[in-house]
Design a protein around this motif. Structure first.
Motif, PDB file in Angstrom:
ATOM      1  N   ILE A 125      54.005  -7.427  47.169  1.00  0.00           N
ATOM      2  CA  ILE A 125      53.870  -8.723  46.494  1.00  0.00           C
ATOM      3  C   ILE A 125      53.813  -8.523  44.985  1.00  0.00           C
ATOM      4  O   ILE A 125      54.464  -9.254  44.227  1.00  0.00           O
ATOM      5  CB  ILE A 125      52.631  -9.492  47.011  1.00  0.00           C
ATOM      6  N   ALA A 126      53.062  -7.529  44.540  1.00  0.00           N
ATOM      7  CA  ALA A 126      52.969  -7.271  43.100  1.00  0.00           C
ATOM      8  C   ALA A 126      54.332  -6.918  42.515  1.00  0.00           C
ATOM      9  O   ALA A 126      54.719  -7.431  41.458  1.00  0.00           O
ATOM     10  CB  ALA A 126      51.962  -6.154  42.832  1.00  0.00           C
ATOM     11  N   ALA A 127      55.075  -6.053  43.185  1.00  0.00           N
ATOM     12  CA  ALA A 127      56.387  -5.646  42.678  1.00  0.00           C
ATOM     13  C   ALA A 127      57.360  -6.816  42.678  1.00  0.00           C
ATOM     14  O   ALA A 127      58.062  -7.049  41.687  1.00  0.00           O
ATOM     15  CB  ALA A 127      56.939  -4.490  43.511  1.00  0.00           C
ATOM     16  N   LEU A 128      57.412  -7.564  43.773  1.00  0.00           N
ATOM     17  CA  LEU A 128      58.351  -8.676  43.861  1.00  0.00           C
ATOM     18  C   LEU A 128      57.945  -9.837  42.950  1.00  0.00           C
ATOM     19  O   LEU A 128      58.811 -10.541  42.416  1.00  0.00           O
ATOM     20  CB  LEU A 128      58.487  -9.145  45.311  1.00  0.00           C
ATOM     21  N   SER A 129      56.652 -10.029  42.733  1.00  0.00           N
ATOM     22  CA  SER A 129      56.190 -11.072  41.813  1.00  0.00           C
ATOM     23  C   SER A 129      56.631 -10.774  40.393  1.00  0.00           C
ATOM     24  O   SER A 129      56.959 -11.683  39.629  1.00  0.00           O
ATOM     25  CB  SER A 129      54.663 -11.204  41.857  1.00  0.00           C
ATOM     26  N   GLN A 130      56.635  -9.507  40.042  1.00  0.00           N
ATOM     27  CA  GLN A 130      57.076  -9.093  38.710  1.00  0.00           C
ATOM     28  C   GLN A 130      58.536  -9.494  38.482  1.00  0.00           C
ATOM     29  O   GLN A 130      58.938  -9.754  37.347  1.00  0.00           O
ATOM     30  CB  GLN A 130      56.891  -7.587  38.550  1.00  0.00           C
ATOM     31  N   LEU A 131      59.316  -9.555  39.560  1.00  0.00           N
ATOM     32  CA  LEU A 131      60.726  -9.928  39.452  1.00  0.00           C
ATOM     33  C   LEU A 131      60.918 -11.412  39.150  1.00  0.00           C
ATOM     34  O   LEU A 131      62.029 -11.829  38.824  1.00  0.00           O
ATOM     35  CB  LEU A 131      61.466  -9.611  40.749  1.00  0.00           C
ATOM     36  N   LEU A 158      55.756 -12.452  52.673  1.00  0.00           N
ATOM     37  CA  LEU A 158      54.630 -11.539  52.484  1.00  0.00           C
ATOM     38  C   LEU A 158      53.351 -12.294  52.143  1.00  0.00           C
ATOM     39  O   LEU A 158      52.270 -11.953  52.649  1.00  0.00           O
ATOM     40  CB  LEU A 158      54.957 -10.525  51.386  1.00  0.00           C
ATOM     41  N   GLN A 159      53.459 -13.318  51.309  1.00  0.00           N
ATOM     42  CA  GLN A 159      52.278 -14.098  50.957  1.00  0.00           C
ATOM     43  C   GLN A 159      51.707 -14.805  52.182  1.00  0.00           C
ATOM     44  O   GLN A 159      50.491 -14.899  52.335  1.00  0.00           O
ATOM     45  CB  GLN A 159      52.614 -15.089  49.839  1.00  0.00           C
ATOM     46  N   ALA A 160      52.578 -15.256  53.080  1.00  0.00           N
ATOM     47  CA  ALA A 160      52.116 -15.890  54.316  1.00  0.00           C
ATOM     48  C   ALA A 160      51.425 -14.878  55.230  1.00  0.00           C
ATOM     49  O   ALA A 160      50.464 -15.214  55.928  1.00  0.00           O
ATOM     50  CB  ALA A 160      53.287 -16.548  55.051  1.00  0.00           C
ATOM     51  N   LEU A 161      51.900 -13.628  55.224  1.00  0.00           N
ATOM     52  CA  LEU A 161      51.261 -12.582  56.031  1.00  0.00           C
ATOM     53  C   LEU A 161      49.890 -12.206  55.489  1.00  0.00           C
ATOM     54  O   LEU A 161      48.958 -11.944  56.249  1.00  0.00           O
ATOM     55  CB  LEU A 161      52.131 -11.320  56.062  1.00  0.00           C
ATOM     56  N   VAL A 162      49.777 -12.172  54.181  1.00  0.00           N
ATOM     57  CA  VAL A 162      48.544 -11.723  53.532  1.00  0.00           C
ATOM     58  C   VAL A 162      47.493 -12.838  53.500  1.00  0.00           C
ATOM     59  O   VAL A 162      46.299 -12.566  53.606  1.00  0.00           O
ATOM     60  CB  VAL A 162      48.843 -11.205  52.107  1.00  0.00           C
ATOM     61  N   ALA A 163      47.906 -14.097  53.418  1.00  0.00           N
ATOM     62  CA  ALA A 163      46.974 -15.214  53.300  1.00  0.00           C
ATOM     63  C   ALA A 163      45.921 -15.242  54.416  1.00  0.00           C
ATOM     64  O   ALA A 163      44.728 -15.381  54.120  1.00  0.00           O
ATOM     65  CB  ALA A 163      47.732 -16.533  53.228  1.00  0.00           C
ATOM     66  N   PRO A 164      46.294 -15.115  55.696  1.00  0.00           N
ATOM     67  CA  PRO A 164      45.261 -15.127  56.751  1.00  0.00           C
ATOM     68  C   PRO A 164      44.264 -13.971  56.620  1.00  0.00           C
ATOM     69  O   PRO A 164      43.088 -14.131  56.924  1.00  0.00           O
ATOM     70  CB  PRO A 164      46.057 -15.010  58.049  1.00  0.00           C
ATOM     71  N   VAL A 165      44.728 -12.842  56.160  1.00  0.00           N
ATOM     72  CA  VAL A 165      43.845 -11.675  55.991  1.00  0.00           C
ATOM     73  C   VAL A 165      42.846 -11.953  54.873  1.00  0.00           C
ATOM     74  O   VAL A 165      41.656 -11.656  54.992  1.00  0.00           O
ATOM     75  CB  VAL A 165      44.677 -10.398  55.701  1.00  0.00           C
ATOM     76  N   VAL A 166      43.324 -12.545  53.775  1.00  0.00           N
ATOM     77  CA  VAL A 166      42.457 -12.858  52.640  1.00  0.00           C
ATOM     78  C   VAL A 166      41.432 -13.917  53.061  1.00  0.00           C
ATOM     79  O   VAL A 166      40.251 -13.821  52.732  1.00  0.00           O
ATOM     80  CB  VAL A 166      43.302 -13.324  51.438  1.00  0.00           C
TER      81      VAL A 166
END
Length: 170
Positions: A125-131, A158-166
């Motif tokens: 997410i960090a790498a792709l957000s930089q784009l 990826l953000q949808a995958l990470v959101a439930p974990v967060v």
């Protein structure tokens, strides 16, 4: 396949294939050298498109031997390794390319997708957000504008995958 295995083994220690002495930057190489590098990059992609990925990777490794700090060659290596499923090696080459040119769009693309493929979602997410901003976005749009929609789709996934974990951790 044997050639790809050999290249992947070399990729596990990029400093072996890239040499140890500092090389001139891309701006300092002659026009002849730049033309040869361009030809090597084109030949590598032509080989890969014909199903000879290992040979294409070897062509790039040979060119990197002469120009170990060329971010385009490093990025091409990352891209071909990504397409071969060699995600760890792709990450290494993308990181080396980004060390030379931190806002290189194609390198961030390869890095983000390789990280995602390894389940390293937050880093991806960090790498792709930089784009999606600044010089990295400008570079991606100048070199490969057709990749930008893919970046957006993958970033949303990826953000949808990470959101439930967060949310579960909160």
């Amino acid at each position: 396949m044997q050639a790809m295995t050999h290249v992947a083994a070399q990729a596990s220690n990029p400093m072996l294939s890239m040499g140890h002495a500092a090389q001139p930057s891309a701006a300092e190489i002659s026009q002849d050298a730049a033309a040869l590098l361009h030809a090597a990059r084109n030949a590598a992609y032509a080989e890969a498109s014909q199903g000879r990925l290992g040979h294409g990777l070897q062509l790039l490794m040979d060119a990197l031997h002469h120009e170990p700090l060329n971010h385009d060659l490093l990025s091409d290596m990352a891209a071909l390794l990504l397409s071969a499923g060699e995600l760890e090696h792709s990450i290494e080459f993308a990181q080396h390319a980004l060390g030379v040119r931190p806002t290189h769009g194609a390198s961030l693309y390869s890095l983000g997708f390789a990280l995602a493929g390894l389940g390293r979602h937050e880093e991806a997410i960090a790498a792709l957000s930089q784009l999606g901003q600044g010089e990295a976005l400008q570079n991606l749009m100048a070199e490969a504008p057709d990749l930008q929609p893919l970046v957006q789709v993958e970033l949303q996934r990826l953000q949808a995958l990470v959101a439930p974990v967060v949310q579960a951790a909160a």
